[in-house]
Design a protein around this motif. Sequence first.
Motif, short mmCIF file in Angstrom:
data_model
loop_
_atom_site.label_atom_id
_atom_site.label_comp_id
_atom_site.label_asym_id
_atom_site.label_seq_id
_atom_site.Cartn_x
_atom_site.Cartn_y
_atom_site.Cartn_z
N TYR A 182 9.95 -1.77 0.41
CA TYR A 182 9.26 -1.00 -0.12
C TYR A 182 9.42 -1.10 -1.67
CZ TYR A 182 8.71 1.42 4.28
OH TYR A 182 8.20 2.06 5.57
N ARG A 222 8.41 3.49 -7.10
CA ARG A 222 7.85 3.84 -8.21
C ARG A 222 8.70 4.49 -9.03
NH1 ARG A 222 2.66 5.66 -8.25
NH2 ARG A 222 2.74 5.91 -5.96
N GLY A 257 0.93 -1.23 0.07
CA GLY A 257 -0.05 0.12 -0.05
C GLY A 257 0.93 1.07 -0.07
N THR A 258 2.25 1.20 0.16
CA THR A 258 3.27 2.36 0.10
C THR A 258 4.09 2.17 -1.06
OG1 THR A 258 2.91 2.61 2.55
CG2 THR A 258 4.72 3.56 1.51
N LEU A 314 7.44 3.75 -2.68
CA LEU A 314 8.44 4.80 -2.40
C LEU A 314 8.69 5.95 -3.40
CD1 LEU A 314 11.60 3.30 -0.63
CD2 LEU A 314 9.74 4.62 0.38
N GLU A 315 8.64 7.23 -3.33
CA GLU A 315 8.79 8.32 -4.03
C GLU A 315 10.19 8.79 -3.81
OE1 GLU A 315 6.54 9.27 -6.41
OE2 GLU A 315 4.99 8.82 -5.55
#
Length: 335
Positions: A247, A250, A35-36, A38-39
Motif C-alpha cells: 500500500y 499518505r 485506490g487505497t 494507508l493512514e
Amino acid sequence: MEIEKVQNIALNFNSIPSEFIRSESEQPAVTTVHGTVLEVPTIDFSEVDDDKLVDVISKASQDWGLFQVVNHGIPTQVIQNLQRVGKEFFELPQQEKEIYSKPPPGEGYVGGEGYSNKLGKNTDTVRAWVDHLFHNIWPPSAINFHFWPKNPPSYREANEEYAKYLIGVTEKLMKCWSKGLGLEENKIKEAGGGEEIVYLAKINYYPPCPRPELALGVGAHTDLSMLTILVPNHVPGLQVCRDGLWYNVRYIPNALIIHIGDQLEVLSNGKYKAVLHRTTVNKEETRMSWPIFIEPPPHHEVGPVSDLIDEHNPANYKTKKFSDYKYCKLNRLPQ
C-alpha cells in the motif's frame, strides 16, 4: 568496477535499462493495492499525558512498526534547511560529488559512509533506482567529516542543527518504548548502546524514471537499525506491506516518519515489529528522502533485554555484535 550512478542514467536514457526491471512479483504496477492509501498512526508528540503517549506509541509499534509524529518540536526551517542542502549537493556536477565516494573494497575502510548507489556486496541481479550519500552525524566520536560535503557551504551547519533536535526526539521515543515494555525508562537506550548510539544520516535521491511501473527505488526490506526517522520531499513513494499486500502511505506535511528497525524488534524480544517497506519512483519528478538510522555502536552486543526473559518468555533472538548482524544482513548471509 564503479557502477554508473542512476542520476546519470536518468539523464542519458529515454528508456529503462534492463538491469532495473523487477520481476512481475515485485513490479509496483502489479503488486500495489491501487485506490487505497494507508493512514498509518499519527502521534502528537505534544501530548501532556505521558501514559497516553506511551500507550499510543507502544500500540503503533506492535501493530504497524511505523507511525508519523507531529508537533515533534523540530522547527520547520531546520528541516527545510536539511532538505535544501541535500538537494543542492545532488545538483552538483558529477565530478564534484564523486569526491565523497565510498572507498573501493580493499583500501582498509570498512564503514558504510560515502556517496554511492550500492549497499554491501552486489548480490542483487536487479538494481535499485537510487543514488545515496551516507555519513554519521552523532556522536562526535563517530563523525568523519571527510564524507560531509563542503559544498553547499551551509551543509555542515544544517546537518548539525537537525541532529541537535533529533537527539531529543529519539530519546523521548526510547523512553516511551521502555515504559511500554514495563521497563525503567532508560533501559532501551542503555541496551542499545547508551551514549555511544550512532546516528547515521542518509540522503536518498530517486531521479525521474522512464518506466516507474517496472522499477523500485528500494526493494522490500526492514531497516537494520533500532529505529529510523525520515523526512521526505513532496513526492510520495513510501509503501508498506500489510497482510502480504503493498500500500502507498499518505504523507502528513512536516511530520517525522518513524520506522521500527530490526534491533528494536530484537531488544523487545519481538513485541515491537520492524516494518517491511519499499520505495517506488516517479516518472516526472525527483523523489528524495532523508532517513536517520539510529544504531548501536558496531562493537555493542544486542539481544533481548534480560528483564523481558524468563522461563515463560524465552529469548526469540540471538545476542550478537551489531557489526556482525549488519554484515550478515547487507551481504544476505544467515544470521
